[in-house]
Scaffold this motif. Sequence first.
Motif, mmCIF file in Angstrom:
data_model
loop_
_atom_site.group_PDB
_atom_site.id
_atom_site.type_symbol
_atom_site.label_atom_id
_atom_site.label_comp_id
_atom_site.label_asym_id
_atom_site.label_seq_id
_atom_site.Cartn_x
_atom_site.Cartn_y
_atom_site.Cartn_z
ATOM 1 N N ILE A 184 0.836 -1.215 0.000
ATOM 2 C CA ILE A 184 0.000 0.000 0.000
ATOM 3 C C ILE A 184 0.865 1.258 0.000
ATOM 4 N N ASP A 185 1.995 1.187 0.704
ATOM 5 C CA ASP A 185 2.756 2.411 0.972
ATOM 6 C C ASP A 185 3.546 2.948 -0.215
ATOM 7 N N SER A 186 4.199 2.050 -0.964
ATOM 8 C CA SER A 186 5.115 2.575 -1.983
ATOM 9 C C SER A 186 4.414 3.289 -3.146
ATOM 10 N N ASN A 282 11.111 5.686 -1.345
ATOM 11 C CA ASN A 282 10.431 4.449 -0.965
ATOM 12 C C ASN A 282 9.285 4.711 0.009
ATOM 13 N N GLY A 283 8.595 3.630 0.362
ATOM 14 C CA GLY A 283 7.377 3.764 1.163
ATOM 15 C C GLY A 283 7.600 3.453 2.633
ATOM 16 N N GLU A 284 8.836 3.614 3.103
ATOM 17 C CA GLU A 284 9.078 3.333 4.519
ATOM 18 C C GLU A 284 8.363 4.350 5.404
ATOM 19 N N GLY A 287 8.732 3.215 12.169
ATOM 20 C CA GLY A 287 8.202 2.292 13.165
ATOM 21 C C GLY A 287 7.205 1.268 12.659
ATOM 22 N N GLN A 288 6.925 1.271 11.339
ATOM 23 C CA GLN A 288 5.870 0.369 10.837
ATOM 24 C C GLN A 288 6.232 -1.110 11.049
ATOM 25 N N VAL A 289 7.468 -1.453 10.722
ATOM 26 C CA VAL A 289 7.951 -2.823 10.969
ATOM 27 C C VAL A 289 9.384 -2.723 11.484
ATOM 28 N N SER A 291 12.217 -3.296 10.277
ATOM 29 C CA SER A 291 13.236 -2.686 9.415
ATOM 30 C C SER A 291 13.008 -1.189 9.230
ATOM 31 N N GLN A 292 11.963 -0.662 9.871
ATOM 32 C CA GLN A 292 11.694 0.765 9.699
ATOM 33 C C GLN A 292 11.758 1.546 11.019
ATOM 34 N N THR A 293 12.437 0.959 12.014
ATOM 35 C CA THR A 293 12.751 1.773 13.193
ATOM 36 C C THR A 293 13.856 2.738 12.748
ATOM 37 N N ASP A 316 0.507 7.936 9.511
ATOM 38 C CA ASP A 316 -0.069 6.696 10.043
ATOM 39 C C ASP A 316 -0.542 5.842 8.876
ATOM 40 N N LYS A 317 -0.660 4.541 9.140
ATOM 41 C CA LYS A 317 -1.130 3.640 8.072
ATOM 42 C C LYS A 317 -2.490 4.102 7.531
ATOM 43 N N LEU A 318 -3.361 4.532 8.446
ATOM 44 C CA LEU A 318 -4.705 4.951 8.001
ATOM 45 C C LEU A 318 -4.640 6.148 7.067
HETATM 46 MG MG MG Z 1 5.146 -0.787 4.335
#
Ligand code: MG
Length: 394
Positions: A184-186, A282-284, A287-289, A291-293, A316-318
């Motif tokens: 969804i993010d990228s 990129n879509g980082e 804190g999402q996962v 690898s994204q801290t 936020d994801k939303l």
């Molecule tokens: Mg993502």
Amino acid sequence: MKRVILIKYGELSTKKGNRNYFINTLYRSVQNKLKNYPVTIEKDRARMTILFEEKDLENIQNIINKIFGIHTYQVAVVCDSTEESIKSTLLEVVSQEAFSTFKIDVKRSDKKFPIPSQDFNHVLGGLLLKNIPNIHVDVHHPDLWIKVEIREESTYIYFHSYQGSGGYPVGTQARGMLMLSGGIDSPVAGYLAMKRGVELDCVYFEAIPHTSPEAREKVITLCRKLSSYTDLIHLHIVNFTPIQEKIYECCRDDYCITIMRRMMYRIMDRLCRSHNAYVIVNGESIGQVASQTLTSMNVINSVTNLPVIRPVACFDKLEIMEIARKIDTFETSILPYEDCCTVFVPKHPVINPRMDTCLEEELKFDYLPMIEEAVSSMNTIVVREDDQEYGDIL
Ligand code: MG
Ligand code: ATP
């Protein structure tokens, strides 16, 4: 009655020195996007006008709504800048509308027109009151707010301003390379970068047979949706399987994702340099996962000196999902095909990876020739909005 689309440049006007460059880029975008329609496009420093055929209006508006650099536009009736012509045209246009209160705003940028704006406001208001029954003036909340712009070449009459996409025309910034997964993010990150004028190439890392052809098709569909905001997009498909398998064979479980992403970034760095791109996008999202801290990002980012733009880093994801719905990528993104990151997820990926551990782990296999091979065997396709088939690649 002849109608035109009037485009105002909005934020472009803050770019004084670059103004012409921005306007010319926008002009080329509009020209290119409307190439299948019989339109006449004219531009000056303040606005662009598009003369169109009435039957095409809806399609043309749908296209214009997606061109970055357009902030507002109007669909205006055009007439000569003479008192008689303006009066008769106004009466004709307004007679077709249903309203009981109105307000008129005359703007006279052609000072050769003999009647001052305020006086002409009264003349035109009086004309309507005399000729149309049961209407009256309401300057605060009119049903119909009539704008009359008197310019040297023509006069424009309209009631409504449409909101454009805003931003800067794509191509007014240098090229960037978007890491496009099927998520969804990228795609949202790509949309936001393009909105700032960045021209994008996309890179998809795939791991066949661990990922399916459907996953690739999904990425192509997302890329096609993104290409509707620009002319075309080069999508580079990198075979990531050998590197990914080697990482999982040789490296500590908890560091696999970190190292995998460092390898992706190394490849992105190489591709940017060989394709004249100046940033990785990129879509980082913070804190999402694991690898994204921020600590992960730091360790992963250190393999490249290029700027990494993360347009959704603080969303936020939303909030990201809301944009994904708006740009129509959401439904494609949630299709259930595996991505190469999700196939090999370890049980406990490290949240605060250490640089020295990464370097140690990376000594366990000779990755440089593998990166070389991934780059040289890469497949590139050109994706356009109206292309439906990629038979040879799927
Ligand atoms: Mg993502
Ligand atoms: P998305 O973030 O797009 O929803 P995702 O959540 O599966 O997809 P993450 O694991 O969050 O992806 O990865 C962060 C970012 O890394 C992605 O937004 C994307 O920019 C990039 N990325 C991940 N996997 C890939 C891939 N297979 N090909 C290209 N880029 C990728």
